[in-house]
Every structure is written in C-alpha cells, then in structure tokens.
Design an enzyme around this catalytic site. Structure first.
Site, short mmCIF file in Angstrom:
data_model
loop_
_atom_site.label_atom_id
_atom_site.label_comp_id
_atom_site.label_asym_id
_atom_site.label_seq_id
_atom_site.Cartn_x
_atom_site.Cartn_y
_atom_site.Cartn_z
N GLU A 88 42.09 85.55 -72.03
CA GLU A 88 42.37 84.14 -71.76
C GLU A 88 41.21 83.53 -70.97
O GLU A 88 40.84 84.05 -69.92
CB GLU A 88 43.67 84.01 -70.95
CG GLU A 88 43.91 82.64 -70.35
CD GLU A 88 45.01 82.64 -69.32
OE1 GLU A 88 45.07 81.69 -68.51
OE2 GLU A 88 45.82 83.59 -69.29
N LYS A 139 55.91 82.24 -69.57
CA LYS A 139 55.17 82.88 -68.49
C LYS A 139 55.87 82.64 -67.16
O LYS A 139 56.04 81.49 -66.73
CB LYS A 139 53.74 82.31 -68.43
CG LYS A 139 52.89 82.89 -67.32
CD LYS A 139 51.49 82.29 -67.32
CE LYS A 139 51.43 80.98 -66.57
NZ LYS A 139 50.03 80.53 -66.36
#
Length: 215
Positions: free
Chosen positions: A42, A135
C-alpha cells in the site's frame, strides 16, 4: 479480476504500508519486500501534499513486472484520489474512514474497497455500502480482544487490523479473526531505508510472511 485480488489479499494476509518515502525508495522497498515474500503493498496519499508522488510510486511499483505483486493506495479520502490511484495501477483502495463515494468508485471500477472503521456500527455500515474488507483502525488502541468480541455478531464481515501490528503480536490478531493485517514502519522501516539496509528489510519481510502463513 476483482475476486482474484480479494482472494490474494486473504491468502497473503500482510499488506505492507509505505508512507512518506520518495518514489526511488518506495520502489527499492517494494523489491526488497517482494524478495522477502510480501505480495501486497500500500502506498499512501499524504493529505495536503503533492498527490503525484504517490501516483508515481504506485505506477512504478505496478510496473515492476511481478504478476503476483499487488499494489494499492492508502489514505484514499476522495473520489479524485481513488481515480488517480486506479489510473496509476492500484488494485485496492484503503481509507482511514468511511466515504461512500470512494467505496462506490471502487465497486464501479473493479477495485477492492477497504474503508476504515472502529465501532460495530461503523463496521456494519461500511459493509452495507459495499466494502469488501473493513479495516479496524487503530488496532493498537482496540486490541485483539476487541476484535474477537465484535466478530461474534459480525463474523460475516471480513476484517483487517491496522495500527501497531508487530512480529510479536500479529498472530493474536489472526487468532482473533481478522483476514489480513496492515503493517507500516515495523516492516517498511524508515531507519533501515535511511541506512540503505534493504537486505535487512528482506529478512524482516521473510520473518513476517513466514509467521503469517503458520497461523
């Protein structure tokens, strides 16, 4: 393609978070992490700063030529950032919050959506909007016991743990029920990058990847 990316995230289990690196260092980091067994990277947007740095890093990592290395964008907080990330080659969008436009953009363009949430209500709401994985952030505050508790009524929702994950406590989060974890400077170490010790990053990545697949 979307289902393949989602399956890859669940299979490889560790997303390495790259924040605040130059494009040159981000690419070298990606190679070092890949050699150590990390397959999910990421690259975060720095809100208020030049978005092109993130876009360039995503594009160059996506162009490395590793078919099983999947790059995503982090701290995606606007539809415009989502579009920039997709055009650069991002396969998934990760946010610290719940933004309906970002989630809708991801779903409309075949990307995996991982918005951030903290409470059970937020987790459920993000999922109803189309999140593939929610998340939980910051996990250093919540802890594995919190995740285990909300898994009881929300076990149908895939969860990721981000914030404060280390080699020592990672297994506790998997045991609590998350399908993947996001790891920042504990893996993509600023100190090791500044020292040019990319071989040490590869060794660290190998330790994380090996442990993740043992749980």
């Amino acid at each position: 393609m979307q289902s393949m990316v989602l399956e890859s995230i669940k299979r490889h289990r560790i997303i390495s978070i790259l924040r605040g690196f130059t494009t040159e260092d981000a690419v070298r980091l990606a190679e070092a992490l890949y050699l150590g067994g990390i397959r999910l990277i990421e690259v975060t947007f720095e809100q208020g700063l030049d978005e092109q740095d993130t876009v360039q890093s995503i594009g160059m990592i996506a162009a490395l030529g590793h078919s099983d290395l999947l790059v995503g964008a982090g701290t995606v907080m606007t539809k415009e950032q989502a579009e920039l990330a997709r055009e650069a080659g991002a396969k998934y969008l990760i946010s610290p919050n719940i933004n309906g436009e970002v989630i809708a953009y991801a779903k409309a363009h075949g990307l995996i959506s991982l918005p951030g949430a903290m409470t059970p209500s937020e987790v459920a709401y993000a999922y109803t909007l189309g999140a593939d994985i929610v998340k939980l952030f910051p996990c250093s505050v919540l802890g594995p016991s919190y995740i285990k508790a909300i898994q009881a009524p929300l076990r149908h929702i895939p969860l990721a743990a981000v914030g404060g994950i280390t080699l020592d406590n990672m297994a506790e989060y998997f045991d609590a029920g998350v399908c993947c974890v996001g790891i920042g400077s504990n893996l993509a170490s600023n100190r090791l990058v500044r020292a040019g010790a990319f071989n040490e990053i590869t060794q660290l990545a190998n330790a994380y990847a090996a442990k993740a697949h043992k749980v």
